[in-house]
Enzyme design. Structure first.
Site, PDB file in Angstrom:
ATOM      1  N   ASP A  87     -12.912   5.494   1.949  1.00  0.00           N
ATOM      2  CA  ASP A  87     -11.462   5.526   2.199  1.00  0.00           C
ATOM      3  C   ASP A  87     -11.003   6.969   2.394  1.00  0.00           C
ATOM      4  O   ASP A  87     -10.877   7.737   1.442  1.00  0.00           O
ATOM      5  CB  ASP A  87     -10.729   4.886   1.021  1.00  0.00           C
ATOM      6  CG  ASP A  87      -9.230   4.740   1.277  1.00  0.00           C
ATOM      7  OD1 ASP A  87      -8.734   5.301   2.272  1.00  0.00           O
ATOM      8  OD2 ASP A  87      -8.559   4.055   0.485  1.00  0.00           O
TER       9      ASP A  87
ATOM     10  N   GLU B 297      -7.460   0.164  -4.668  1.00  0.00           N
ATOM     11  CA  GLU B 297      -7.474   0.093  -3.208  1.00  0.00           C
ATOM     12  C   GLU B 297      -8.801  -0.440  -2.647  1.00  0.00           C
ATOM     13  O   GLU B 297      -8.779  -1.248  -1.708  1.00  0.00           O
ATOM     14  CB  GLU B 297      -7.143   1.463  -2.626  1.00  0.00           C
ATOM     15  CG  GLU B 297      -5.674   1.848  -2.833  1.00  0.00           C
ATOM     16  CD  GLU B 297      -5.384   3.296  -2.510  1.00  0.00           C
ATOM     17  OE1 GLU B 297      -6.327   4.006  -2.097  1.00  0.00           O
ATOM     18  OE2 GLU B 297      -4.230   3.729  -2.666  1.00  0.00           O
TER      19      GLU B 297
ATOM     20  N   ASP C 182       0.871  -1.173   0.000  1.00  0.00           N
ATOM     21  CA  ASP C 182       0.000   0.000   0.000  1.00  0.00           C
ATOM     22  C   ASP C 182       0.905   1.220   0.000  1.00  0.00           C
ATOM     23  O   ASP C 182       1.506   1.572   1.017  1.00  0.00           O
ATOM     24  CB  ASP C 182      -0.899  -0.013   1.242  1.00  0.00           C
ATOM     25  CG  ASP C 182      -1.753   1.251   1.360  1.00  0.00           C
ATOM     26  OD1 ASP C 182      -1.792   2.051   0.403  1.00  0.00           O
ATOM     27  OD2 ASP C 182      -2.385   1.443   2.424  1.00  0.00           O
TER      28      ASP C 182
ATOM     29  N   LYS D 108       2.396  11.202  -3.074  1.00  0.00           N
ATOM     30  CA  LYS D 108       1.339  10.522  -3.824  1.00  0.00           C
ATOM     31  C   LYS D 108       0.373  11.521  -4.445  1.00  0.00           C
ATOM     32  O   LYS D 108      -0.221  11.276  -5.500  1.00  0.00           O
ATOM     33  CB  LYS D 108       0.592   9.554  -2.910  1.00  0.00           C
ATOM     34  CG  LYS D 108      -0.470   8.700  -3.612  1.00  0.00           C
ATOM     35  CD  LYS D 108      -1.076   7.707  -2.641  1.00  0.00           C
ATOM     36  CE  LYS D 108      -2.180   6.879  -3.265  1.00  0.00           C
ATOM     37  NZ  LYS D 108      -2.740   5.903  -2.305  1.00  0.00           N
TER      38      LYS D 108
END
Length: 647
Positions: free
Chosen positions: A235, A211, A48, A111
């Site tokens: 999320d 994800e 992850d 990210k």
């Protein structure tokens, strides 16, 4: 002439398998296994790669577990990279300590920049302690650290390299293969950038998976073929929020819709708290003076407050003698607008999936920010059912990736083999670079396309050269064929829109089409023997791509810098021809000097030298370009009465 393209690259001879019990895909690598566990099974890890934290997981005794660094009780690795004055970059907890002491050399939230240009991220650059380079191109965003220039791919590779090293030390084996997760809304550019980061870190990325799919696997969903569910995955991580609506049938996940915000997460909650503290009357205005170190101390204190107020009713601390306090009620009031934004995304995702709240069977929580009690209670009220937070919210995605990695490693039986692309397929672009259009491991049949443009004014013909392989330069890959797109109407460089489309059928025959969208001019070619290469050659090509990843990336980065610099030089020449009269003699001399310096650096300099010379030229010429634009507008408006209404 060759085509000009944006930046990207990618991708082992694989076969996809379907587990007859679960309906999920399984892969068996055709080359020899490299990393193996004690039972002789192939070891593939799940990763992850997160905005705030990253972690790596594997399977132990049939269940997924996160891998902790030796001597540490935590599996989470802060996604922070610190570049010391000398020596190698530092990643993780040690790097995080330098957010306060040396923010300009400490990179976080990379990210958020993945697959983005400066135009995409300029709104948040002031909240970052490091320098994001401003330019007018759509190229991958650049970060300046001292005299060196980096992009999100190389920075993410440092984080992945640390995770790989951590796992190898813990498991006492070399790791070559991984599954890496990305948000469901990541586009092709962002997914490709993630693949590149993995390869640069020495990993063969078997799959980039969503994800929410990984999280669902972690919660045990999808492992029973008899299950049919509509699932919402909420999320809320450190830097991004996304909500995905999935339908699970016969062990197969289908993403019905996804919605979210790449600039909404725990970092934004921290920012709300910081803004609240700064707005208080007792907060000295002298402290809010752009001090990067103090700003990072404030941000870290806000992060502590957010975590503490999940269980406490009040938080207090001090920074350099300045007392700060926040109550749970005050924090909840601050974050209500942010939670409302997530609910708006939930409504939109349900609408896009054509489902109602009553048709949702499960709501699962992912991301550390979902620990906030107000978020859980708000979601329960919105969906009419308690959200499932039974799996550690920070670890759920990595645990699911480990399950998928175990499936892809071929550790399950009763399988049906399906064909996939054995190696990546792409075209040659300026400088001899390989731009991948269909990555390896893609199930066939498949079609994919990408748009390009010309690099020379008035260009009427375009050579399309098709290659197969995993290296960044086409000279190291296998040429499959080429053709020429003729009779393009002459236009300035960058104006034509040329779409190159790959169609790969179930027999492995590749049809390549090229079309200039403005004029409709098109041509195509069928390329046989897309698989005309031995198993040994494929394995060697993949091995070479990993072994030479670092030097390939360096070569590619310099060529891309050269291409960009040549474009700037042409634009500078054009600007001088058109606007020389509005420049002073001193401005002309400086512009010519900087242009000559860039031209010389293109011939002899390193990638960083070229980047620095471009930065200097852009910085100097930008205000001149704005002045020229203002004058053009003023000239065009002469004699026009702007107050006059049309008859």
């Amino acid at each position: 002439m060759r085509v000009w393209c944006p930046k990207f690259n990618s991708s082992i001879k694989m076969k996809i398998a379907i587990d007859l019990k679960t309906g999920l895909p399984i892969e068996e690598a055709s080359q020899k296994k490299t990393g193996n566990d004690s039972e002789g099974k192939e070891l593939v890890v799940g990763i992850d790669l997160g905005t705030t934290h990253s972690l790596i997981a594997t399977m132990e005794e049939g269940r997924p577990v996160t891998i902790r660094k030796q001597g540490s009780e935590y599996a989470l690795v802060p996604s922070v990279v610190y570049f010391p004055p000398s020596g190698k970059p530092v990643v993780g907890e040690e790097a995080k300590q330098h957010l306060v002491t040396d923010p300009q050399h400490t990179i976080f939230s990379v990210k958020r920049l993945m697959g983005k240009s400066y135009q995409d991220v300029h709104a948040i650059k002031d909240s970052l302690g490091y320098e994001v380079i401003e330019d007018d191109t759509d190229a991958l965003v650049k970060i300046r650290v001292g005299t060196s220039y980096y992009n999100p791919v190389t920075l993410s590779a440092e984080i992945l390299r640390e995770l790989k090293s951590q796992a190898e030390q813990a498991l006492q084996t070399t790791i070559y293969k991984a599954v890496i997760t990305v948000p469901a809304y990541f586009n092709d550019a962002q997914r490709q950038a993630t693949r590149d980061a993995g390869k640069l870190a020495g990993l063969d990325v078997l799959r980039i998976i969503n994800e929410p799919t990984a999280a669902s696997l972690a919660f045990g969903l999808g492992l029973d073929r008899e299950t049919s569910l509509n699932i919402v995955v909420y999320d809320l991580g450190g830097g991004t929020f996304d909500v995905s609506v999935l339908h699970l049938e016969d062990g197969i996940f289908e993403v019905l819709s996804t919605h979210g915000d790449t600039f909404l997460g725990g970092d934004d909650i921290d920012r709300k708290i910081v803004e609240y503290w700064i707005s208080q009357p007792q907060f000295p205005s002298s402290r809010n003076s752009g001090n990067a170190s103090f700003s990072q101390q404030l941000r870290l204190a806000a992060e502590q407050a957010k975590k503490a107020l999940s269980s406490a009713s009040v938080f207090s601390t001090s920074i350099d003698g300045l007392s700060l306090e926040l109550t749970k009620e005050e924090m909840e009031r601050l974050i209500v607008p942010l939670i409302d934004r997530t609910l708006q995304s939930c409504r939109q995702a349900l609408q896009d999936a054509r489902l109602t709240v009553d048709e949702i069977d499960r709501v699962i929580l992912v991301g550390g920010s979902t620990r906030i009690p107000l978020i859980k209670s708000t979601l329960e009220q919105h969906f009419g059912k308690a959200p499932d937070d039974s799996i550690h919210p920070d670890e759920a995605v990595a645990l699911g990736a480990a399950i998928q990695a175990d499936i892809l490693s071929g550790n399950r039986k009763d399988i049906l083999l399906l064909d996939v692309t054995p190696l990546s397929l792409g075209i040659e672009t300026v400088g001899g670079l390989m731009d991948t259009i269909i990555p390896r491991n893609t199930k066939v049949p498949h079609r994919a396309g990408r748009q390009y443009t010309t690099s020379v004014d008035g260009q009427t013909n375009l050579r399309i050269s098709v290659f197969q392989g995993e290296r960044d330069l086409v000279e190291h890959n296998r040429k499959l064929g080429e053709f020429i797109l003729r009779n393009i109407p002459p236009m300035p460089a960058g104006l034509p829109k040329i779409e190159v489309h790959f169609v790969l059928d179930a027999d492995g025959i590749l049809k390549v089409k090229a079309k200039e969208l403005r004029s409709g001019v098109e041509t195509s070619v069928d390329i046989q023997s897309a698989y005309g290469i031995s198993e040994e050659e494929m394995a060697q090509m993949l091995l070479d791509s990993i072994r030479h990843a670092s030097e390939d990336v360096q070569s590619r980065a310099r060529l891309e810098a050269v291409n960009e610099a040549n474009g700037i030089l042409l634009a500078t020449d054009k600007f001088l021809r058109q606007h020389e009269t509005i420049l002073t003699s001193q401005e002309l001399d400086s512009l010519q000097s900087l242009k000559s310096k860039l031209a010389a650096t293109v011939d002899q300099g390193t990638k960083d030298d070229i980047e620095e010379a471009m930065h200097q030229l852009n910085t100097f010429s930008s205000p001149l370009a704005h002045r020229a634009l203002d004058q053009v507008i003023a000239e065009s408006l002469k004699g026009v009465n702007v107050d006059q209404t049309p008859s």
